[in-house]
Design an enzyme around this catalytic site. Structure first.
Site, short mmCIF file in Angstrom:
data_model
loop_
_atom_site.label_atom_id
_atom_site.label_comp_id
_atom_site.label_asym_id
_atom_site.label_seq_id
_atom_site.Cartn_x
_atom_site.Cartn_y
_atom_site.Cartn_z
N HIS A 137 1.06 -0.89 0.09
CA HIS A 137 0.21 0.02 -0.16
C HIS A 137 1.32 0.74 0.35
O HIS A 137 0.21 2.27 -0.19
CB HIS A 137 -0.34 0.01 1.18
CG HIS A 137 -0.17 0.46 2.63
ND1 HIS A 137 -0.46 -1.05 3.39
CD2 HIS A 137 0.37 1.38 3.51
CE1 HIS A 137 0.48 -0.64 4.71
NE2 HIS A 137 0.40 0.87 4.38
N ASP A 169 0.42 -7.69 1.30
CA ASP A 169 0.53 -6.07 1.30
C ASP A 169 2.03 -6.09 1.14
O ASP A 169 2.32 -5.72 2.35
CB ASP A 169 -0.14 -5.79 3.13
CG ASP A 169 0.48 -3.96 2.80
OD1 ASP A 169 0.19 -3.54 1.89
OD2 ASP A 169 -0.13 -3.68 3.91
N GLY A 206 3.96 6.79 8.31
CA GLY A 206 4.31 6.61 7.62
C GLY A 206 5.72 5.92 8.02
O GLY A 206 6.95 5.34 7.39
N ASN A 207 5.75 4.85 8.84
CA ASN A 207 6.17 4.17 9.49
C ASN A 207 6.23 2.52 9.04
O ASN A 207 6.72 1.63 8.79
CB ASN A 207 5.97 3.29 11.08
CG ASN A 207 6.70 3.98 12.25
OD1 ASN A 207 6.22 4.56 12.84
ND2 ASN A 207 7.97 3.63 11.54
N SER A 208 4.81 2.25 7.70
CA SER A 208 4.12 1.42 6.87
C SER A 208 5.85 0.87 6.20
O SER A 208 6.46 1.93 5.47
CB SER A 208 3.37 1.66 6.38
OG SER A 208 2.57 1.06 6.69
N LEU A 230 -3.99 -26.34 -0.75
CA LEU A 230 -4.50 -27.53 0.28
C LEU A 230 -5.55 -28.17 -0.95
O LEU A 230 -5.86 -29.45 -0.70
CB LEU A 230 -4.94 -27.09 1.26
CG LEU A 230 -5.32 -28.09 2.38
CD1 LEU A 230 -4.53 -29.39 2.54
CD2 LEU A 230 -5.67 -27.96 3.33
N GLY A 231 -6.96 -27.49 -1.97
CA GLY A 231 -7.28 -28.13 -1.94
C GLY A 231 -8.88 -28.87 -0.97
O GLY A 231 -9.69 -29.41 -1.17
N LEU A 281 -12.25 -24.87 4.73
CA LEU A 281 -12.08 -25.24 5.83
C LEU A 281 -12.80 -24.20 6.79
O LEU A 281 -13.70 -23.08 6.63
CB LEU A 281 -10.95 -24.57 6.58
CG LEU A 281 -9.56 -25.81 5.53
CD1 LEU A 281 -8.17 -24.88 5.42
CD2 LEU A 281 -9.67 -26.66 5.74
#
Length: 492
Positions: free
Chosen positions: A131, A161, A236-238, A294-295, A298
């Site tokens: 992002h 992300d 700003g830390n992202s 996995l197919g 769940l």
């Protein structure tokens, strides 16, 4: 109201509203003078420190080892400004012109956003959040020593992300890099440092502890298994680094809970074991990330289900459906099986299992601990990518109908993986929608599975192509979206 803030951009922050409020307790870690390596007993009397070593307690060596590998990421995007609708009138455009001069284009402006990144290879490989650089036309990297470089995107992975960049350099300059740790070795209470550029004030280091592990209900990415920390993380830390006391990277800071937009001590980081998978695929030249499939469908174990199964507490995930000839089927999994661990790591929900699979390489194997009808059994799953076992047979609908402007394809596990759908789903799915098209106006969006049109089942793309050939005044359409079935009457 408590908000989830993806802490990336100074110019604009993405926010997700969360219902309810969070009550957070804070515990102070107090280091008292005493014997070497010992914690003072509660009954010990305060005393004056006896040496400089007892007075000076510093994280400076850890910062010195890791901070030079943390960079600023500047993302620039050119966007056209909106102009007065009056200029859409040909009369006014002819006689009075329009903003933008010759060609009558709307004026453009440059949007700037600021995030952080981490150099993970001396060749200039940088990890940041997806992002942070989403939609950017130009990306620049600023090092800790104030030098700036252009960067290119090697791989974007919206599902985690994460994005991998490469610094464009002249010659063979080696950059400072950080060593990757092992996020599975973290424990609640471990000391960590967050390094980034909050609010654009310059590189900043904050200290805290690991508040929680395996947070799966954060709502930021598809693969949710976050490290929670109370180290101050702000916009700003992202993309910045979460490091342990050995100076190793253990996470990429990504989001915060906040009422005000600033840190209140609840931050989230993507575990480095997930980051490592994306880095390796970028090094191999991949433009997208392939993950094991996995197919199986769940289900989360609720307290009621746990009681019915005779479990002491809700744990594991129930197998609801097994796709024929899938890795799950080949491993012998059955409907009703309770998967309780992957490679010895406990599983509490579907997100935990997806994370454990996503952090393992394709071509390997994963040992599952399974409870079947009260008995413990084991299963070994071969890790394969989701197959495209049904041809896409892509169709762009052009006939006059509510679907005009939509691109549809046949569903396969690979397509479902791309569109973030249940990989056991079948049928025809909307893959793309043209802006301002009849399909967009009708409300169709990528990921909509078309079930019926005017009472006729839609199993393949050619079914829809045949059904829309005859213009009608009204259409009855049924689609599946986000686990719901929606039926609507649409004009022709």
């Amino acid at each position: 109201m408590v908000r989830m803030i993806v802490s990336s951009s100074i110019s604009g922050l993405r926010k997700t509203a969360l219902e309810g409020a969070a009550v957070v307790g804070f515990a102070a870690l107090v280091l008292l003078g005493g014997g070497a390596g010992a914690l003072a007993q509660p009954s010990a009397q305060p005393r004056v420190p006896a040496s400089n070593a007892e007075v000076k307690l510093s994280f400076a060596p850890v910062v010195a080892r890791s901070a030079s590998a943390v960079v600023n990421v500047y993302a620039l995007k050119t966007a056209q400004q909106r102009v007065n609708p009056i200029f859409d009138d040909p009369f006014f455009r002819r006689f009075f012109g329009a903003p933008g001069g010759p060609g009558l284009q709307a004026p453009e402006r440059v949007q700037r956003s600021l995030g952080s990144g981490v150099i993970v290879d001396t060749s200039g490989l940088v990890v940041t959040n997806y992002h942070v650089i989403e939609g950017a036309d130009e990306i620049r990297i600023a090092l800790n020593d104030k030098r700036e470089f252009e960067a290119e995107v090697l791989l974007r992975d919206q599902r985690t992300d994460l994005a991998i960049l490469r610094i464009k350099r002249e010659g063979k300059e080696a950059f400072s890099s950080i060593e990757l740790g092992n996020s599975d070795e973290l424990a609640v209470g471990d000391l960590v440092l967050a390094i980034g550029d909050p609010f654009g004030v310059g590189q900043t280091v904050t200290q805290g502890i690991v508040s929680a592990l395996a947070r799966t209900q954060v709502g930021v990415s598809d693969y949710q298994f976050f490290i929670q920390t109370d180290a101050a993380i702000n916009p700003g830390n992202s993309g910045g680094a979460l490091v342990d006391m050995a100076g190793h990277l253990v996470g990429i800071n990504s989001a915060i809970y906040s009422r005000s937009g600033g840190s209140i001590g609840i931050g989230f980081a993507i575990p480095v074991n997930m980051v490592r998978v994306v880095i390796e695929q970028a090094r191999n030249g991949s433009k997208s990330v392939r993950r094991p499939w996995l197919g199986a469908a769940l289900q989360r174990v609720t307290p009621d289900i746990a009681e019915g199964l005779g479990l002491p507490r809700p744990t594991g995930v129930l197998v609801q459906k097994v796709v024929p000839d899938s890795p799950a089927a080949k491993a012998g999994l059955k409907v009703g099986d309770l998967i309780i661990a992957v490679e010895g790591q406990g599983i509490d929900d579907p997100e935990s299992l997806n994370y454990r699979f996503a952090t393992r390489p394709i071509g390997g194997k994963a040992a599952l601990a399974v409870n079947r009808a009260g008995k413990d059994v084991s299963a070994v799953v071969v890790l394969e990518g989701a197959p495209e076992n049904v041809p896409r047979e892509e169709v762009k609908v052009r006939a006059r109908s509510p679907f005009a402007g939509a691109t549809v394809v046949n569903l396969s596990p690979a397509v479902a993986e791309e569109l973030k759908l249940d990989t056991t789903a079948t049928g025809v799915v909307v893959y793309g929608v043209d802006d301002n098209s009849p399909a967009a106006v009708s409300g169709f969006r990528p990921g909509d599975v078309i079930v019926e049109v005017n009472g006729e089942k839609v199993a393949r793309t050619w079914d829809l192509e045949q059904l829309v050939r005859t213009p009608l005044r009204g259409w009855r359409v049924t689609v599946a979206r986000d686990g719901r079935t929606i039926t609507a009457l649409l004009p022709g």
